[in-house]
Design a protein around this motif. Structure first.
Motif, mmCIF file in Angstrom:
data_model
loop_
_atom_site.group_PDB
_atom_site.id
_atom_site.type_symbol
_atom_site.label_atom_id
_atom_site.label_comp_id
_atom_site.label_asym_id
_atom_site.label_seq_id
_atom_site.Cartn_x
_atom_site.Cartn_y
_atom_site.Cartn_z
ATOM 1 N N PHE A 33 49.079 29.929 48.314
ATOM 2 C CA PHE A 33 50.473 30.231 48.618
ATOM 3 C C PHE A 33 51.394 29.222 47.939
ATOM 4 C CE2 PHE A 33 54.163 29.619 51.527
ATOM 5 C CZ PHE A 33 54.785 30.833 51.291
ATOM 6 N N PHE A 34 51.040 27.953 48.004
ATOM 7 C CA PHE A 34 51.831 26.915 47.332
ATOM 8 C C PHE A 34 51.863 27.166 45.826
ATOM 9 C CE2 PHE A 34 51.495 23.126 50.535
ATOM 10 C CZ PHE A 34 52.101 23.906 51.499
ATOM 11 N N GLN A 35 50.717 27.503 45.251
ATOM 12 C CA GLN A 35 50.681 27.731 43.815
ATOM 13 C C GLN A 35 51.458 28.987 43.424
ATOM 14 O OE1 GLN A 35 49.635 25.469 41.829
ATOM 15 N NE2 GLN A 35 48.582 24.167 43.315
ATOM 16 N N PHE A 36 51.459 29.992 44.289
ATOM 17 C CA PHE A 36 52.243 31.198 44.031
ATOM 18 C C PHE A 36 53.727 30.865 43.887
ATOM 19 C CE2 PHE A 36 54.887 34.582 45.940
ATOM 20 C CZ PHE A 36 54.693 35.578 44.989
ATOM 21 N N GLN A 37 54.203 29.904 44.664
ATOM 22 C CA GLN A 37 55.605 29.502 44.587
ATOM 23 C C GLN A 37 55.977 28.994 43.193
ATOM 24 O OE1 GLN A 37 55.890 26.554 47.685
ATOM 25 N NE2 GLN A 37 56.263 28.063 49.289
ATOM 26 N N ASN A 38 54.980 28.544 42.439
ATOM 27 C CA ASN A 38 55.258 28.003 41.109
ATOM 28 C C ASN A 38 55.803 29.053 40.155
ATOM 29 O OD1 ASN A 38 54.508 25.341 41.624
ATOM 30 N ND2 ASN A 38 52.349 25.736 41.160
ATOM 31 N N ILE A 39 55.538 30.322 40.420
ATOM 32 C CA ILE A 39 56.111 31.379 39.583
ATOM 33 C C ILE A 39 57.630 31.272 39.590
ATOM 34 C CG2 ILE A 39 56.418 33.872 39.337
ATOM 35 C CD1 ILE A 39 53.607 34.193 40.552
ATOM 36 N N PHE A 40 58.198 31.057 40.765
ATOM 37 C CA PHE A 40 59.653 30.976 40.892
ATOM 38 C C PHE A 40 60.166 29.627 40.383
ATOM 39 C CE2 PHE A 40 58.044 33.847 44.170
ATOM 40 C CZ PHE A 40 58.717 35.005 43.813
ATOM 41 N N THR A 41 59.399 28.572 40.609
ATOM 42 C CA THR A 41 59.782 27.254 40.092
ATOM 43 C C THR A 41 59.886 27.279 38.572
ATOM 44 O OG1 THR A 41 58.609 26.206 41.937
ATOM 45 C CG2 THR A 41 59.202 24.800 40.070
ATOM 46 N N LEU A 42 58.909 27.877 37.929
ATOM 47 C CA LEU A 42 58.908 27.951 36.474
ATOM 48 C C LEU A 42 60.010 28.868 35.962
ATOM 49 C CD1 LEU A 42 55.053 28.143 35.932
ATOM 50 C CD2 LEU A 42 56.541 26.219 35.303
ATOM 51 N N ALA A 43 60.260 29.964 36.667
ATOM 52 C CA ALA A 43 61.330 30.879 36.255
ATOM 53 C C ALA A 43 62.693 30.206 36.354
ATOM 54 C CB ALA A 43 61.300 32.143 37.111
ATOM 55 N N LEU A 44 62.923 29.473 37.438
ATOM 56 C CA LEU A 44 64.195 28.776 37.611
ATOM 57 C C LEU A 44 64.382 27.693 36.550
ATOM 58 C CD1 LEU A 44 64.184 28.397 41.499
ATOM 59 C CD2 LEU A 44 65.944 29.589 40.178
ATOM 60 N N SER A 45 63.374 26.861 36.367
ATOM 61 C CA SER A 45 63.522 25.724 35.449
ATOM 62 C C SER A 45 63.646 26.178 33.999
ATOM 63 C CB SER A 45 62.351 24.759 35.617
ATOM 64 O OG SER A 45 61.115 25.395 35.345
ATOM 65 N N ALA A 46 62.812 27.141 33.603
ATOM 66 C CA ALA A 46 62.858 27.587 32.209
ATOM 67 C C ALA A 46 64.173 28.289 31.891
ATOM 68 C CB ALA A 46 61.679 28.521 31.916
ATOM 69 N N SER A 47 64.650 29.122 32.804
ATOM 70 C CA SER A 47 65.879 29.871 32.521
ATOM 71 C C SER A 47 67.117 28.988 32.561
ATOM 72 C CB SER A 47 66.030 31.033 33.498
ATOM 73 O OG SER A 47 66.069 30.574 34.843
ATOM 74 N N ALA A 48 67.143 28.006 33.441
ATOM 75 C CA ALA A 48 68.331 27.157 33.561
ATOM 76 C C ALA A 48 68.320 25.982 32.594
ATOM 77 C CB ALA A 48 68.452 26.639 35.002
#
Length: 266
Positions: free
Chosen positions: A109-124
């Motif tokens: 579950f923690f690792q699944f959250q990384n999808i959103f972390t990577l999407a936020l950081s890469a896009s911004a």
């Protein structure tokens, strides 16, 4: 460092950070540690992209400052808020539902959250760190203004809620103080605004359009996935007056409250 290598480095960082969070929750039995580590990690990725990019040094320094300070403040606030408190009800429900597989499932579950972390950081962060030139002066001013308003507003909302909870007379009541009388989630509102701060810095960049993804992803997370739906269902169940608060107060955008439909005193 080229763009692909920088992105792959962020993948390694977020996996490592969430693994540390998982080990800490395994030891403490409190998965809430991941919320602070998520904020620190995401803010740290702004610094990583700033160091890896090839944009003008002044712009990369601004990016590192904006993202880094945002993540440092939010993560530190969450860490202090959760220290010594029981596990958040959302993680507790997961743990109860998963039973003997709770720790294993929590890791994924923690690792699944990384999808959103990577999407936020890469896009911004990526479009800013790898642009060829400086944004215009109006764009720089707009970015700083949005950032100051968002971080200042979220800090104010956090302080108002902290002060409300610290008063024993407010136990079991619904906070309508300050910004909380205008929005049920003013902290979430300013969190979404924060991700708009990088859009002016990306205007004219090769991947500038990506910067619009970040505020949309954050709004989705907070309003549709892990924030408001779970939190409000629990608050309505256990806190008298919260259902009326939902009826009278805007969910996200700060607006004047509507007339109360009940005689409940919150």
């Amino acid at each position: 460092m080229n763009v692909l290598d920088a992105f792959l480095l962020t993948v390694v960082i977020v996996i490592a950070a969430k693994t540390v969070a998982w080990l800490l929750q395994w030891r403490s039995g409190n998965a809430g540690v991941v919320d602070a580590i998520w904020s620190w990690t995401l803010g740290g990725l702004a610094v990583v992209y700033a160091l890896a990019g090839d944009a003008p040094a002044a712009l990369r320094g601004l990016l590192a400052m904006m993202g880094g300070l945002w993540g440092l403040r939010l993560g530190s606030y969450i860490w202090r808020r959760n220290a010594g408190r029981p596990e958040d009800f959302r993680y507790r429900k997961f743990r109860e539902a998963w039973g003997g597989r709770a720790n294993v499932n929590m890791f994924w579950f923690f690792q699944f959250q990384n999808i959103f972390t990577l999407a936020l950081s890469a896009s911004a962060f990526l479009p800013v760190a790898y642009r060829d030139d400086l944004p215009s002066v109006p764009a720089l001013v707009a970015a700083l203004a949005i950032w100051l308003v968002s971080v200042g507003g979220e800090s104010l909302a956090d302080r108002q809620m902290k002060a409300f909870r610290a008063d024993p007379a407010n136990r079991g009541k619904v906070c309508r103080d300050g910004l909380w009388g205008w929005s049920r989630h003013p902290n979430y509102f300013f969190e979404c605004v924060h991700w708009l701060a990088y859009v002016p810095l990306a205007i004219g960049a090769a991947w500038g359009g990506l910067s619009l993804v970040a505020p949309l992803v954050m709004a989705f997370l907070l309003m549709k996935l892990s924030g408001v739906p779970l939190l409000e269902a629990e608050m309505i169940r256990r806190k008298p007056g919260y259902a009326d608060y939902v009826r009278t107060t805007s969910a996200l955008l700060p607006l004047p409250a509507r007339r109360s439909s009940t005689a409940v005193q919150d």
